[in-house]
Motif scaffolding. Structure first.
Motif, PDB file in Angstrom:
ATOM      1  N   ILE A 252       0.875  -1.180   0.000  1.00 44.59           N
ATOM      2  CA  ILE A 252       0.000   0.000   0.000  1.00 44.59           C
ATOM      3  C   ILE A 252       0.910   1.226   0.000  1.00 44.59           C
ATOM      4  O   ILE A 252       1.753   1.380   0.899  1.00 44.59           O
ATOM      5  CB  ILE A 252      -0.891   0.032   1.254  1.00 44.59           C
ATOM      6  CG1 ILE A 252      -1.798  -1.207   1.285  1.00 44.59           C
ATOM      7  CG2 ILE A 252      -1.715   1.318   1.309  1.00 44.59           C
ATOM      8  CD1 ILE A 252      -2.645  -1.324   2.543  1.00 44.59           C
ATOM      9  N   ILE A 265      -4.438   4.346   8.105  1.00 45.38           N
ATOM     10  CA  ILE A 265      -4.055   3.238   7.217  1.00 45.38           C
ATOM     11  C   ILE A 265      -2.950   2.400   7.884  1.00 45.38           C
ATOM     12  O   ILE A 265      -2.977   1.165   7.845  1.00 45.38           O
ATOM     13  CB  ILE A 265      -3.570   3.777   5.845  1.00 45.38           C
ATOM     14  CG1 ILE A 265      -4.703   4.504   5.106  1.00 45.38           C
ATOM     15  CG2 ILE A 265      -2.958   2.663   4.991  1.00 45.38           C
ATOM     16  CD1 ILE A 265      -5.772   3.612   4.518  1.00 45.38           C
ATOM     17  N   ALA A 269      -3.556  -1.440   8.544  1.00 47.58           N
ATOM     18  CA  ALA A 269      -2.687  -2.413   7.866  1.00 47.58           C
ATOM     19  C   ALA A 269      -2.187  -3.432   8.887  1.00 47.58           C
ATOM     20  O   ALA A 269      -2.098  -4.632   8.596  1.00 47.58           O
ATOM     21  CB  ALA A 269      -1.521  -1.684   7.201  1.00 47.58           C
ATOM     22  N   ARG A 270      -1.869  -2.940  10.095  1.00 44.83           N
ATOM     23  CA  ARG A 270      -1.430  -3.875  11.142  1.00 44.83           C
ATOM     24  C   ARG A 270      -2.579  -4.808  11.525  1.00 44.83           C
ATOM     25  O   ARG A 270      -2.415  -6.018  11.605  1.00 44.83           O
ATOM     26  CB  ARG A 270      -0.954  -3.101  12.369  1.00 44.83           C
ATOM     27  CG  ARG A 270       0.437  -2.520  12.137  1.00 44.83           C
ATOM     28  CD  ARG A 270       0.980  -1.756  13.335  1.00 44.83           C
ATOM     29  NE  ARG A 270       2.181  -1.032  12.904  1.00 44.83           N
ATOM     30  CZ  ARG A 270       2.468   0.216  13.226  1.00 44.83           C
ATOM     31  NH1 ARG A 270       1.655   0.898  14.006  1.00 44.83           N
ATOM     32  NH2 ARG A 270       3.572   0.785  12.801  1.00 44.83           N
ATOM     33  N   THR A 273      -3.385  -7.587   8.861  1.00 45.41           N
ATOM     34  CA  THR A 273      -2.306  -8.447   8.353  1.00 45.41           C
ATOM     35  C   THR A 273      -2.748  -9.914   8.242  1.00 45.41           C
ATOM     36  O   THR A 273      -2.459 -10.574   7.235  1.00 45.41           O
ATOM     37  CB  THR A 273      -1.045  -8.292   9.232  1.00 45.41           C
ATOM     38  OG1 THR A 273      -0.620  -6.932   9.090  1.00 45.41           O
ATOM     39  CG2 THR A 273       0.090  -9.197   8.783  1.00 45.41           C
ATOM     40  N   ILE A 284       1.612  -6.967   5.231  1.00 46.33           N
ATOM     41  CA  ILE A 284       1.207  -5.757   4.495  1.00 46.33           C
ATOM     42  C   ILE A 284       2.312  -4.729   4.675  1.00 46.33           C
ATOM     43  O   ILE A 284       2.681  -4.416   5.807  1.00 46.33           O
ATOM     44  CB  ILE A 284      -0.127  -5.182   5.011  1.00 46.33           C
ATOM     45  CG1 ILE A 284      -1.248  -6.204   4.865  1.00 46.33           C
ATOM     46  CG2 ILE A 284      -0.474  -3.884   4.265  1.00 46.33           C
ATOM     47  CD1 ILE A 284      -2.601  -5.745   5.405  1.00 46.33           C
ATOM     48  N   VAL A 286       3.170  -0.973   4.204  1.00 43.60           N
ATOM     49  CA  VAL A 286       2.772   0.396   3.867  1.00 43.60           C
ATOM     50  C   VAL A 286       4.055   1.166   3.589  1.00 43.60           C
ATOM     51  O   VAL A 286       5.047   1.017   4.306  1.00 43.60           O
ATOM     52  CB  VAL A 286       1.989   1.066   5.020  1.00 43.60           C
ATOM     53  CG1 VAL A 286       1.587   2.487   4.640  1.00 43.60           C
ATOM     54  CG2 VAL A 286       0.760   0.252   5.386  1.00 43.60           C
ATOM     55  N   VAL A 375      -7.689  -0.735   2.948  1.00 41.10           N
ATOM     56  CA  VAL A 375      -6.735  -1.846   3.119  1.00 41.10           C
ATOM     57  C   VAL A 375      -7.325  -3.127   2.520  1.00 41.10           C
ATOM     58  O   VAL A 375      -6.623  -3.909   1.863  1.00 41.10           O
ATOM     59  CB  VAL A 375      -6.366  -2.026   4.616  1.00 41.10           C
ATOM     60  CG1 VAL A 375      -5.460  -3.237   4.804  1.00 41.10           C
ATOM     61  CG2 VAL A 375      -5.674  -0.769   5.143  1.00 41.10           C
TER      62      VAL A 375
END
Ligand code: MSK
Length: 630
Positions: A252, A265, A269-270, A273, A284, A286, A375
């Motif tokens: 991302i 984000i 993202a965390r 995952t 993921i 970023v 995401v």
């Protein structure tokens, strides 16, 4: 131009560019030769009788309304600086609205740095003792609101509280202290419309005023409110260049400037995952482009993918599953390029939409939901990658960033807790550090990508000049490996190496600090202003007397002209690597590159050769050292 880029990661991706869409360098070539009238600032479209253009060598020597070259150039410049200031002010205003909501209702954002809030409140004359933090915050918000929309006369609260006292007096004398940002932006547009100001000196004074709007109601206010909301940066290690995009991860890429969404984000993202792992990815990743990159890099160590001019190349790796953009510096070409790949391009701001992009509009209450959705779209896109289109590079560097003023003071106070600036001043006095230069701003396709940033800085640090940096300049220097300890060993002059080794030790590293200190995004140029203000006040001198300079080697955006104007008004020598469209106004050009020094203490100079530019800057530093008796 011999080469498009000196960035090895960008070069590798460019070599295998798959089209059919053109990249920025190809579009530039199609534009050549660029319009000579426009390049000189000698064209005007402000009224329906035009467009008018002036011939610098003969007739016509005036527009239809009678405006000569100086008036035309000064009007155009004021409009550019106003647009740049408006962009930063709008950014700061969006942040203010979030802070206001975070103080008064339950929601997705909270205050992270209460100490910064209290310190700022105190500086703004708000009593803090014994008060609830939310009440202090609300009073601070009211002060900020005045700086955007105060009714009637007055002066910017943020400017009066933070600018050097001597500067405030000078700006008052010149009548350029802004009343409030919205009023000055409106007035500048009025002042430059048909049949208004026909005095180029008056137009330039208004330009200075808009530079101060930018510096205090844009940059300083923006940085302060973002630190309160998301935390003041501390030292953190990371990586930079397109090699951070790898095949095993969902990638991302965040691009733009305002960190309201990118913070969410990073969080989502965390959280998501495990969903990416179910889709077959390792994790993921970023990463970022431009100043949104700098914001999440400085606060979370999120890697930097690339900078402005190479933004298309992030998609052309074939590995970007989602590119999420907010505002500013986003090339319209991204939409058609993304269509050639599996990349989901997500726009998030009501004033930045693109045909073919997915628009997920950020809103305060929906921030979490929207980040989760973005995401999820990236994870879904991951499985649609086309292996035939993958054009990856392994190029990446390591970096140490997070040099907020607070970080710098904290490191220096390990040497002198009472007077943390003293060790820095001593090193400048004894010549181990000859001076300090800020390199800031963008890339510009007219200059080989990153070339001027990197080579100018290598020259300066080899001459014992400490460099601080922000924006895409910081990104260029990061990719060139100048933001790590190894760069100190390799490139710094002997004096600089000595002090950076000592500072590295006291900071608890086993090695030197980097020779270039990354201070953040474009709005974080305010952090550099804070350092200059503190140094001048500690020494009891003016900013103009300090052995310092600023440089925007590859500037392209109107915002960079606004920042440069603020820096000149502070009393700095400002180097530009690309000529702005001013040469058609001979008196305007003479003022900006010479006369301004007498009035404001600072001036611009333009030089596209890094060695020559470094020489001029170094000579300026030597003259200032001499003036201080060093
Ligand atoms: S992002 S303004 S290209 S520095 Fe701040 Fe980079 Fe210039 Fe945009």
């Amino acid at each position: 131009m011999e080469k498009f880029t000196i960035d090895t990661g960008a070069e590798q991706v460019l070599q295998n560019w798959q089209g059919p869409v053109e990249h920025v360098w190809q579009r530039y070539q199609e534009q050549e030769p660029q319009c000579g009238f426009g390049s000189l600032g000698l064209c005007c479209r402000h009224c329906g009788q035009g467009p008018c253009r002036i011939n610098p060598f003969g007739k016509p020597d005036k527009g239809i309304c009678g405006a000569d070259g100086n008036i035309m150039v000064a009007r155009n410049l004021l409009r550019q600086v106003t647009a740049g200031a408006a962009a930063h002010v709008d950014h700061a205003y969006e942040t203010l609205e979030v802070l206001e909501k975070a103080l008064s209702e339950e929601g997705p954002y909270k205050i992270t740095d209460a100490e910064k809030l209290k310190g700022l409140a105190h500086k703004l004359g708000i009593a803090v003792e014994g008060k609830d933090i939310k009440d202090i915050g609300k009073e601070l918000v009211a002060k900020a609101r005045e700086d955007f929309q105060r009714f009637g006369s007055g002066e910017l609260n943020w400017l009066v509280a933070h600018a050097p006292k001597e500067r405030v007096a000078k700006w008052r004398e010149l009548g350029v202290i802004p009343r409030n940002a919205d009023r000055e932006i409106r007035e500048a547009l009025h002042q430059t419309t048909m049949g208004m100001d026909a005095s180029w000196p008056n137009l330039l004074l208004a330009t200075v005023k808009l530079g101060l709007v930018d510096g205090y109601a844009g940059l300083k206010l923006g940085t302060d409110l973002q630190d309160i909301l998301f935390g003041t940066p501390q030292p953190v290690f990371s990586e930079a260049n397109l090699g951070v995009l790898t095949e095993e991860n969902v990638n991302i890429v965040m691009h733009g400037h305002i960190p309201l969404l990118s913070e969410k984000i990073v969080e989502w993202a965390r959280k998501l995952t495990p969903e990416a792992q179910k889709a077959g990815a390792k994790s993921i990743q970023v990463s970022g482009i431009c100043c949104t990159a700098n914001e999440i890099l400085m606060r979370h160590g999120i890697p930097l993918a690339t900078n402005f001019l190479a933004q298309e190349l992030a998609i052309a790796t074939g590995l970007t599953d989602a590119m999420i953009v907010d505002v500013q510096c986003i090339m319209p070409s991204l939409a058609s390029l993304a269509r050639c790949y599996h990349t989901v391009l997500i726009t998030t701001n009501p004033i930045v939409k693109m045909d073919g992009a997915t628009h997920l509009e950020w809103s305060y209450q929906q921030a979490d939901e929207m980040a989760r959705k973005a995401v999820e779209l990236a994870i879904a896109a991951y499985s649609k990658r086309d292996p035939a289109k993958i054009n990856a590079t392994r190029e990446k560097t390591t970096l140490m960033v997070g040099f907020s003023v607070e970080t710098i003071i904290s490191i220096l106070s390990k040497i002198d807790a009472q007077e943390p600036l003293k060790p820095l001043v001593q090193e400048i006095s004894n010549g181990d550090i000859q001076g300090v230069v800020a390199t800031v701003g963008c890339n510009n396709v007219k200059i080989t990508h990153d070339y001027l940033h990197v080579n100018l800085v290598k020259e300066l640090i080899s001459k014992d000049v400490l460099v601080v940096t922000t924006g895409c300049s910081a990104n260029a220097l990061a990719k060139a490996g100048l933001l790590n300890s190894e760069a100190t060993e390799k490139w710094a002059g002997p004096g600089l190496k000595k002090i950076l080794s000592l500072l590295g030790q006291v900071a608890g590293l086993d090695k030197p600090l980097p020779p270039v200190w990354h201070m953040g995004s474009c709005v974080d140029n305010s952090r550099i202003g804070d350092v200059l203000t503190a140094l001048a006040e500690y020494l009891g001198v003016t900013v103009q007397q300090l052995p310092v300079a600023a440089s925007a080697p590859e500037h392209q955006h109107e915002k960079a002209l606004a920042i440069g104007t603020w820096a000149v008004a502070m009393g700095c020598l400002v180097h530009l690597g690309v000529m702005p469209p001013i040469l058609g106004g001979q008196e305007v050009t003479a003022f900006l590159t010479s006369g301004a020094e007498e009035v404001l203490g600072g001036k611009f100079f333009v030089e596209s050769d890094p060695v020559k530019a470094a020489t001029v800057i170094y000579e300026h530093i030597q003259a200032k050292r001499k003036g201080l008796g060093l």
